[in-house]
Design a protein around this motif. Structure first.
Motif: not given
Length: 298
Positions: A129-132, A231-233, A238-245, A259-264
């Protein structure tokens, strides 16, 4: 029914119960479970990754299973910054300088928080579920009705009736959530019974109640995590290599193209839809989850 054996290690806050598999010198992978689930979400994933040569660590989150707080005066916080800090503290205790972090639900949030705030410690990220990372400032904004219905327990836990209900009906509440979250998952009573053992932790109710009340802006965070929450606010990238499912049968989070969370995500990222998988994706589609971990492993 397989039960994963556990070990124990002490951090600054917790006596952490965890399962470990694979060679001690393998590329480390930390697998993080959600609510209301336990480490057996990874009962098939862990041996598959171990066989592939990874050092696999699967901890019980705070408030779950045999994991215990060291001191009675430590706030039983379930906020996102606490979950992320627990991951880094566990790595320190196990002398793991960098690891792939992979998770879903609370575990995915912990992994995202750690990756956002401590990118040097995270070799790669797998997040269902991407950026949490939560935006507490928008916590009370209304959601579409279908999502509000699925998140009934968020609001139930704001009430003292919800606290009493969770105290008395831990397994039953989990079953209702499991069925909504994963309508195509044919789990058994034995699967649920095994996970429900983790809900008998003496701090389970307090950690869960605080998690949802804090998430909805109805409880203060623990002072030790104020800097991290600030900081989280800011919704850090997230800059590290990522796979979202995304599971295409997730009862609460409709599958997207990512795409909805791609900016993060500002580092390398791939997004995959997993056919017929629900919210507990590693237990429902272990091969797809293993493939995602392998995809981000350096």
């Amino acid at each position: 029914m397989t039960n994963l054996p556990i070990r124990r290690v002490t951090t600054d806050v917790l006596d952490v119960a965890y399962h470990e598999a694979g060679p001690a010198d393998g590329a480390p992978v930390i697998l993080l479970h959600g609510f209301p689930y336990d480490i057996h979400s990874y009962v098939e994933v862990a041996p598959m990754l171990a066989e592939a040569g990874h050092r696999v660590v699967v901890p019980y989150l705070r408030g779950h299973g045999p994991t215990r707080f060291l001191r009675p005066d430590t706030p039983r916080s379930g906020q996102q910054a606490a979950l992320g800090a627990d991951v880094i503290a566990l790595m320190d205790a196990l002398r793991i300088p960098r690891a792939v972090l992979a998770g879903y639900d609370w575990g995915g949030r912990a992994a995202c928080v750690a990756a956002a705030l401590h990118p040097g410690r995270v070799a790669g990220l797998v997040s269902v579920n991407s950026y949490l990372v939560q935006d507490i400032s928008t916590a009370m904004h209304p959601l579409p009705p279908d999502l509000e219905a699925g998140f009934w327990y968020f609001f139930y836990f704001l009430t003292e009736r919800g606290r009493a209900g969770l105290t008395a009906n831990r397994r039953q509440i989990a079953e209702v959530i499991w069925r909504r979250n994963s309508p195509k998952w044919s789990f058994t009573a034995a699967d649920l019974d095994r996970a429900a053992q983790a809900f008998e932790n003496p701090d389970y109710v307090e950690v869960v109640i605080h998690s949802y009340r804090h998430r909805l802006g109805q409880a203060a965070g623990a002072p030790d995590y104020a800097e991290a929450e600030a900081a989280l606010a800011l919704a850090p990238a997230i800059t590290v290599p990522t796979v979202t499912l995304d599971g295409t049968a997730d009862g609460n989070f409709p599958a997207t193209d990512g795409s909805p969370s791609a900016v993060h995500f500002t580092g390398p990222r791939a997004h995959h839809r997993v056919p017929d998988a629900g919210h507990n994706l590693p237990q429902e589609a272990p091969a797809a989850f293993v493939a995602a971990v392998r995809e981000v492993t350096p």
